[in-house]
Write an enzyme that holds these catalytic residues in place. Structure first.
Site, PDB file in Angstrom:
ATOM      1  N   ARG A 225     -22.450 -32.929 -37.678  1.00 22.98           N
ATOM      2  CA  ARG A 225     -23.871 -32.738 -37.917  1.00 22.98           C
ATOM      3  C   ARG A 225     -24.433 -31.768 -36.882  1.00 22.98           C
ATOM      4  O   ARG A 225     -24.065 -31.833 -35.700  1.00 22.98           O
ATOM      5  CB  ARG A 225     -24.620 -34.082 -37.831  1.00 22.98           C
ATOM      6  CG  ARG A 225     -24.287 -35.042 -38.958  1.00 22.98           C
ATOM      7  CD  ARG A 225     -24.889 -34.579 -40.275  1.00 22.98           C
ATOM      8  NE  ARG A 225     -24.641 -35.499 -41.377  1.00 22.98           N
ATOM      9  CZ  ARG A 225     -23.646 -35.388 -42.238  1.00 22.98           C
ATOM     10  NH1 ARG A 225     -22.767 -34.403 -42.115  1.00 22.98           N
ATOM     11  NH2 ARG A 225     -23.503 -36.251 -43.226  1.00 22.98           N
ATOM     12  N   HIS A 273     -20.975 -24.468 -43.714  1.00 22.51           N
ATOM     13  CA  HIS A 273     -20.945 -25.868 -44.153  1.00 22.51           C
ATOM     14  C   HIS A 273     -19.900 -26.066 -45.261  1.00 22.51           C
ATOM     15  O   HIS A 273     -20.208 -26.558 -46.352  1.00 22.51           O
ATOM     16  CB  HIS A 273     -22.321 -26.314 -44.647  1.00 22.51           C
ATOM     17  CG  HIS A 273     -22.517 -27.802 -44.555  1.00 22.51           C
ATOM     18  ND1 HIS A 273     -23.701 -28.391 -44.212  1.00 22.51           N
ATOM     19  CD2 HIS A 273     -21.657 -28.841 -44.773  1.00 22.51           C
ATOM     20  CE1 HIS A 273     -23.582 -29.707 -44.225  1.00 22.51           C
ATOM     21  NE2 HIS A 273     -22.339 -30.005 -44.550  1.00 22.51           N
TER      22      HIS A 273
END
Length: 310
Positions: A225, A273
């Site tokens: 994250r 990502h």
């Protein structure tokens, strides 16, 4: 009795998931109504992603559980209108994808591959890497993804140290926990992988003080994250040579703005990502298994502890 299942996610996902969910529901022997449009007071289960637009669960008076399509649940775990069980996605396809990505980038650093890929100038300087057994890899976060990555790296011979907030035991892995365990893990990790959840307790886990604990020139890999790292502190550590290189797959703002310093920094690799994602065929199996369990009165899988946020 018919089970009413609402699919609340990005509209483009409906034609992908609908036939997979339908077949798994049929295979499970359930009588069901699966749709993107069901009156709230008739919904038994919500298959959920944050980009589906659903925020207020108050009208869902018959709701039994919310089944997330995402592994991360930080955007819903603190929703006060959600009072029923919340299950996060633990999908073996997602786990395999993350493990492959982590192992690939650990090996990239371990073998010094960047130097040979980017520097083809005729210089002949043999400098073989150490064996994996001579390299310490630290993994912050020993949930499903962290454990799978740690075990894969251990199978290759790496000296793996794993850290989690609470005590864990994993065969072949040195498992540490708590503040002192974090300091010990950081002080030994030549390559550090971040796979912690995004909670108030994990924000800025890597900051000026903790980065200073790491071996000089250590490498960082973050597929977890974005908020786990204080960006300014990381840039300062990179510029000072305290951290040798960072590969970042997740960010506080996504897509990462084109003018962000990370893009142009010589010691940062940005990936968009892509470390892993939920695989619809296997995710559909996980979702339907939880619906089957709910209807059979069995415990749900992968329930979120709302007090911890994961």
């Amino acid at each position: 009795m018919t089970v009413n299942i609402l699919f609340s996610a990005r509209p483009a996902l409906w034609p992908v998931y609908e036939p997979l969910l339908r077949q798994n529901l049929l295979d499970a022997g359930l009588e069901f109504h699966l749709s993107t449009d069901i009156p709230p007071d008739q919904v038994d289960y919500v298959i959920y992603a944050p980009n589906g637009g659903l925020r207020d669960f108050t009208p869902y008076t018959r709701l039994k559980a919310v089944l997330s399509l995402w592994a991360g649940v930080e955007s819903i775990a603190d929703n006060e209108t959600l009072t029923v069980p919340l299950a996060r996605m633990v999908d073996h396809g997602l786990t395999q994808g993350m493990t492959e990505w982590v192992v690939g980038h650990v090996l990239r650093y371990h073998l010094g591959m960047d130097q040979h890929i980017t520097t083809q100038d005729g210089t002949w300087e043999p400098d073989p890497p150490p064996l994996a057994s001579e390299r310490t890899v630290g993994i912050l976060g020993l949930g499903t993804l962290g454990t799978a990555s740690a075990c894969a790296l251990n199978s290759l011979g790496f000296d793996v140290i794993g850290w989690s907030r609470s005590a864990k035991e994993i065969a072949g892995i040195t498992c540490l926990h708590g503040p002192e365990g974090l300091r010990e893990t950081l002080s030994q990790a030549e390559i550090l992988v971040l796979l912690l959840p995004d909670t108030a307790a994990t924000e800025n886990t890597l900051n000026t003080q903790t980065l200073a604990l790491m071996p000089k020139g250590a490498n960082i890999i973050n597929p977890g994250r974005g908020p786990l790292i204080d960006d300014e502190a990381l840039l300062a550590a990179l510029n000072a040579g305290q951290i040798g290189h960072a590969t970042l797959d997740v960010f506080r703002v996504e897509p990462l703005p084109t003018d962000h310093t990370f893009w142009a920094h010589p010691n940062v690799t940005v990936t968009p990502h892509i470390a892993s994602e939920t695989r619809p065929p296997t995710a559909a199996q996980v979702i339907v298994e939880n619906i089957r369990r709910g209807e059979a009165g069995e415990p749900y899988l992968h329930l979120v502890d709302r007090t911890l946020g994961y």
